[in-house]
Motif scaffolding. Structure first.
Motif, mmCIF file in Angstrom:
data_model
loop_
_atom_site.group_PDB
_atom_site.id
_atom_site.type_symbol
_atom_site.label_atom_id
_atom_site.label_comp_id
_atom_site.label_asym_id
_atom_site.label_seq_id
_atom_site.Cartn_x
_atom_site.Cartn_y
_atom_site.Cartn_z
ATOM 1 N N ALA A 175 0.794 -1.233 0.000
ATOM 2 C CA ALA A 175 0.000 0.000 0.000
ATOM 3 C C ALA A 175 0.827 1.285 0.000
ATOM 4 N N PHE A 187 -5.127 3.671 1.176
ATOM 5 C CA PHE A 187 -4.716 2.283 0.995
ATOM 6 C C PHE A 187 -5.916 1.461 0.530
ATOM 7 N N LEU A 235 -3.521 -3.360 1.693
ATOM 8 C CA LEU A 235 -4.778 -3.155 1.004
ATOM 9 C C LEU A 235 -5.815 -4.103 1.605
ATOM 10 N N ALA A 244 0.552 -1.703 6.969
ATOM 11 C CA ALA A 244 -0.283 -0.942 6.039
ATOM 12 C C ALA A 244 -0.518 -1.785 4.797
#
Length: 351
Positions: free
Chosen positions: A237, A245, A299, A297
């Motif tokens: 992301a 994201f 998706l 972080a």
């Protein structure tokens, strides 16, 4: 979306970067094959993965002294998980192996080196590793190696070293595909100046949508495509957008690379690391993979290979034609691998 699932199931789906070998070798040797069957094979099946590149990534504690031994251990793990799951996967050395595996309903596995710290500047060891089944290799990670500077060292302007040039020539001779992901900007340009065979970016997004050193410029993307190679977009992301994201930002990068390279030169390089980090990082530690951005972080829905059908859905929602979707899902990578892997170049020989 039943049409999306149908198309996804019918397509050849290729993932050019999943560090699952790091998780496998964290288990006892006698568990390598069974752990893969229990933890990773169901995810690959759920995601429809037909062609999986397995990078050999050497963590910092093993560099430099233990890098070669760690490299050999991870290659051995790949062979053992393939032998222990021969009804489901096959370790492939060339295009004929890939075609045979897919025809028999097996997931085709391809071994890759990520930055190749185990060889140092002993370029002749590339052929040794080729004999063990390695078919793709990159020259650097974020930092400096004996072969080149990684993208984290872009400020140096470093191109390939003398050994790096020799490594490129040796890879072209024996039929090992060069991977430019993680390579510094000047190094990518140097490769594109020298390469006489196609190259691949196994997990690199585009710099135009997000200016990050791990992403490729339009000129680099065009150069890879012009040589017959494929750019496989990274799903991580923080390489896609600074704050949003979402899968839409992934599609933005895919569409940008298609607009620059042409749809026949684009693929998927997810770089799924969430489960690998959870498996290999002590609970005491906080991991940061990107400057100022935590390693968690991701998706939503695309934290692992089981989520890959979401990419097909997203592309169809954007109005992509089905042939273009199947090309990017894996047909392009399959074409490149079948044509190039294990095929000796001029003055080369099979191993």
């Amino acid at each position: 979306m039943t049409d999306a699932r149908r198309l996804h199931d019918e397509a050849v789906v290729a993932d050019t970067h999943n560090d699952l070998l790091c998780a496998v070798v964290a288990r006892p040797v006698e568990r390598w094959a069974s752990f893969f069957r229990e933890q990773w094979l169901p995810q690959l099946r759920a995601g429809g993965v037909d062609l999986q590149t397995l990078p050999v990534f050497i963590e910092d504690p093993y560099r430099p002294e233990g890098a070669l031994r760690r490299t050999l251990r991870m290659i051995e793990a790949a062979h053992r998980l393939a032998e222990g799951n021969a009804d489901e996967v096959a370790l492939c050395r060339d295009g004929a192996d890939i075609d045979d595996a897919l025809a028999r309903g097996r997931t085709a596995l391809v071994l890759a080196l990520e930055s190749a710290p185990g060889i140092g500047d002993d370029v002749e060891l590339l052929e040794t590793l080729f004999r063990l089944g390695v078919r793709v290799a990159s020259l650097a990670h974020f930092g400096r190696t004996a072969l080149a500077d990684g993208s984290g060292e872009d400020g140096t302007g470093g191109r390939l070293t003398r050994a790096g040039v020799a490594a490129l020539q040796e890879m072209e001779r024996i039929g090992m595909l060069l991977d430019v992901s993680h390579l510094g900007a000047a190094g990518v340009e140097h490769v594109l100046e020298l390469a006489t065979r196609p190259v691949i970016a196994t997990h690199s997004s585009a710099r135009a949508p997000l200016d990050h050193h791990r992403n490729l410029t339009d000129a680099q993307i065009r150069g890879i495509a012009a040589g017959g190679g494929v750019v496989c977009v990274n799903f991580f992301a923080p390489y896609l957008h600074a704050t949003d994201f979402s899968i839409d930002r992934l599609v933005d990068h895919l569409e940008h690379v298609v607009s620059v390279a042409g749809v026949e030169h684009v693929g998927l390089g997810p770089d799924f690391v969430k489960e690998v980090l959870a498996d290999t990082t002590p609970p005491c530690c906080e991991v940061t993979l990107v400057e100022g951005v935590p390693a968690d972080a991701y998706l939503p829905g695309l934290e692992g290979p089981a989520g890959l059908p979401l990419v097909t859905e997203a592309l169809l929602r954007r109005g992509w034609a089905e042939p273009d979707v199947t090309a990017v899902l894996g047909a392009n990578v399959r074409r490149l691998y079948v044509a190039e892997l294990g095929r000796p170049g001029p003055a080369g020989r099979s191993a």
